[in-house]
Motif scaffolding. Sequence first.
Motif, PDB file in Angstrom:
ATOM      1  N   MET A 116       0.823  -1.217   0.000  1.00  0.00           N
ATOM      2  CA  MET A 116       0.000   0.000   0.000  1.00  0.00           C
ATOM      3  C   MET A 116       0.855   1.263   0.000  1.00  0.00           C
ATOM      4  SD  MET A 116      -2.980  -1.050   2.638  1.00  0.00           S
ATOM      5  CE  MET A 116      -4.444  -1.879   2.020  1.00  0.00           C
ATOM      6  N   ARG A 117       1.983   1.220   0.664  1.00  0.00           N
ATOM      7  CA  ARG A 117       2.869   2.383   0.733  1.00  0.00           C
ATOM      8  C   ARG A 117       3.462   2.725  -0.624  1.00  0.00           C
ATOM      9  NH1 ARG A 117       6.996   1.856   5.512  1.00  0.00           N
ATOM     10  NH2 ARG A 117       7.458   3.904   4.698  1.00  0.00           N
ATOM     11  N   ARG A 118       3.541   1.751  -1.540  1.00  0.00           N
ATOM     12  CA  ARG A 118       4.209   1.966  -2.823  1.00  0.00           C
ATOM     13  C   ARG A 118       3.253   2.061  -4.010  1.00  0.00           C
ATOM     14  NH1 ARG A 118       8.529  -2.007  -4.111  1.00  0.00           N
ATOM     15  NH2 ARG A 118       9.028  -0.388  -5.610  1.00  0.00           N
ATOM     16  N   ALA A 119       2.109   1.427  -3.931  1.00  0.00           N
ATOM     17  CA  ALA A 119       1.198   1.369  -5.075  1.00  0.00           C
ATOM     18  C   ALA A 119       0.677   2.756  -5.435  1.00  0.00           C
ATOM     19  CB  ALA A 119       0.032   0.426  -4.778  1.00  0.00           C
ATOM     20  N   GLY A 120       0.346   2.932  -6.708  1.00  0.00           N
ATOM     21  CA  GLY A 120      -0.200   4.204  -7.179  1.00  0.00           C
ATOM     22  C   GLY A 120      -1.506   4.557  -6.511  1.00  0.00           C
ATOM     23  N   ILE A 121      -2.356   3.555  -6.310  1.00  0.00           N
ATOM     24  CA  ILE A 121      -3.618   3.721  -5.590  1.00  0.00           C
ATOM     25  C   ILE A 121      -3.738   2.543  -4.632  1.00  0.00           C
ATOM     26  CG2 ILE A 121      -6.144   3.815  -5.745  1.00  0.00           C
ATOM     27  CD1 ILE A 121      -5.830   4.947  -8.594  1.00  0.00           C
ATOM     28  N   SER A 122      -4.019   2.842  -3.370  1.00  0.00           N
ATOM     29  CA  SER A 122      -4.186   1.806  -2.351  1.00  0.00           C
ATOM     30  C   SER A 122      -5.597   1.873  -1.795  1.00  0.00           C
ATOM     31  CB  SER A 122      -3.182   1.997  -1.218  1.00  0.00           C
ATOM     32  OG  SER A 122      -1.875   1.841  -1.700  1.00  0.00           O
ATOM     33  N   VAL A 123      -6.217   0.699  -1.673  1.00  0.00           N
ATOM     34  CA  VAL A 123      -7.621   0.606  -1.287  1.00  0.00           C
ATOM     35  C   VAL A 123      -7.782  -0.448  -0.198  1.00  0.00           C
ATOM     36  CG1 VAL A 123      -9.966   0.136  -2.136  1.00  0.00           C
ATOM     37  CG2 VAL A 123      -8.271   1.155  -3.676  1.00  0.00           C
ATOM     38  N   ALA A 124      -8.688  -0.189   0.735  1.00  0.00           N
ATOM     39  CA  ALA A 124      -9.064  -1.170   1.748  1.00  0.00           C
ATOM     40  C   ALA A 124     -10.577  -1.337   1.739  1.00  0.00           C
ATOM     41  CB  ALA A 124      -8.605  -0.730   3.132  1.00  0.00           C
ATOM     42  N   PRO A 125     -11.059  -2.544   2.009  1.00  0.00           N
ATOM     43  CA  PRO A 125     -12.506  -2.724   2.143  1.00  0.00           C
ATOM     44  C   PRO A 125     -13.027  -2.021   3.394  1.00  0.00           C
ATOM     45  CG  PRO A 125     -11.342  -4.825   2.438  1.00  0.00           C
ATOM     46  CD  PRO A 125     -10.315  -3.776   2.184  1.00  0.00           C
ATOM     47  N   ARG A 139     -11.267   3.917   1.039  1.00  0.00           N
ATOM     48  CA  ARG A 139     -11.889   2.790   1.740  1.00  0.00           C
ATOM     49  C   ARG A 139     -13.239   2.547   1.072  1.00  0.00           C
ATOM     50  NH1 ARG A 139     -11.118  -0.043   6.392  1.00  0.00           N
ATOM     51  NH2 ARG A 139      -9.404   1.297   7.090  1.00  0.00           N
ATOM     52  N   THR A 140     -13.469   1.347   0.603  1.00  0.00           N
ATOM     53  CA  THR A 140     -14.719   1.047  -0.108  1.00  0.00           C
ATOM     54  C   THR A 140     -15.910   1.085   0.853  1.00  0.00           C
ATOM     55  OG1 THR A 140     -14.596  -1.360   0.223  1.00  0.00           O
ATOM     56  CG2 THR A 140     -13.491  -0.454  -1.742  1.00  0.00           C
ATOM     57  N   THR A 141     -17.093   1.139   0.292  1.00  0.00           N
ATOM     58  CA  THR A 141     -18.308   1.036   1.102  1.00  0.00           C
ATOM     59  C   THR A 141     -18.663  -0.423   1.347  1.00  0.00           C
ATOM     60  OG1 THR A 141     -19.752   1.105  -0.848  1.00  0.00           O
ATOM     61  CG2 THR A 141     -19.206   3.216   0.212  1.00  0.00           C
ATOM     62  N   ARG A 142     -18.096  -1.320   0.553  1.00  0.00           N
ATOM     63  CA  ARG A 142     -18.378  -2.757   0.673  1.00  0.00           C
ATOM     64  C   ARG A 142     -17.358  -3.444   1.563  1.00  0.00           C
ATOM     65  NH1 ARG A 142     -21.986  -4.960  -3.088  1.00  0.00           N
ATOM     66  NH2 ARG A 142     -22.947  -3.318  -4.313  1.00  0.00           N
ATOM     67  N   ARG A 143     -17.838  -4.452   2.268  1.00  0.00           N
ATOM     68  CA  ARG A 143     -16.995  -5.259   3.142  1.00  0.00           C
ATOM     69  C   ARG A 143     -16.336  -6.381   2.344  1.00  0.00           C
ATOM     70  NH1 ARG A 143     -18.322  -4.831   8.534  1.00  0.00           N
ATOM     71  NH2 ARG A 143     -17.946  -7.038   8.921  1.00  0.00           N
ATOM     72  N   GLY A 144     -15.263  -6.927   2.888  1.00  0.00           N
ATOM     73  CA  GLY A 144     -14.600  -8.054   2.246  1.00  0.00           C
ATOM     74  C   GLY A 144     -15.582  -9.183   1.972  1.00  0.00           C
ATOM     75  N   GLY A 145     -15.495  -9.763   0.776  1.00  0.00           N
ATOM     76  CA  GLY A 145     -16.402 -10.844   0.383  1.00  0.00           C
ATOM     77  C   GLY A 145     -17.756 -10.374  -0.093  1.00  0.00           C
ATOM     78  N   ASP A 146     -17.964  -9.062  -0.128  1.00  0.00           N
ATOM     79  CA  ASP A 146     -19.276  -8.518  -0.501  1.00  0.00           C
ATOM     80  C   ASP A 146     -19.187  -7.601  -1.717  1.00  0.00           C
ATOM     81  OD1 ASP A 146     -22.060  -8.158  -0.211  1.00  0.00           O
ATOM     82  OD2 ASP A 146     -21.753  -6.324   0.958  1.00  0.00           O
TER      83      ASP A 146
END
Length: 174
Positions: A116-125, A139-146
């Motif tokens: 995440m520190r290196r990627a052009g765009i970093s995203v978390a669920p 940070r997405t509005t969706r949870r992991g697996g959803d």
Amino acid sequence: MITKEQFKKIKLIISDIDGVLTDGKVGYGAPDFIKFFNYKDGQWIRIALRAGLMVGLLSGRKSAANAKRAAELNVTFCREDFIRKGEEFQNILNEYTLAPEECLYIGDDLIDIPVMRRAGISVAPADGVSQLDEFIDWRTTRRGGDGVLYEVISRLLAERGELEQQLDYYRVDS
């Protein structure tokens, strides 16, 4: 805030598996772990591939379920059993001759921080650990697996002005 220019630079989407493509729960059974994947994510991975993007999976855990899902989706690569994801990220950049800013990374836990520190765009669920907040762009509005990848890929294509073209594939009777 992520700019359109950042979205346009992306050539490779890399996603963690457990906690992103799955809800992060593991069921033990013979001969392997039981995991549940979201079909929406699979559909949108196919859309991303058809749009000319590469999609890869990078997991800290090795599982026959991971390999089977990756093969079903025909992803660009599936790298498993990498606790030190930052090192493998560099190997991926070298292998595909990419710069970090050409990669979008999705992860849900501390193991994902080096990428995440290196990627052009970093995203978390939505349900990724809060300690990621200082390292992510979104940070997405969706949870992991959803449907996390559904959300990420549809926004990526929309920001690039390519979403409607990809949706046309489904609007035409063949």
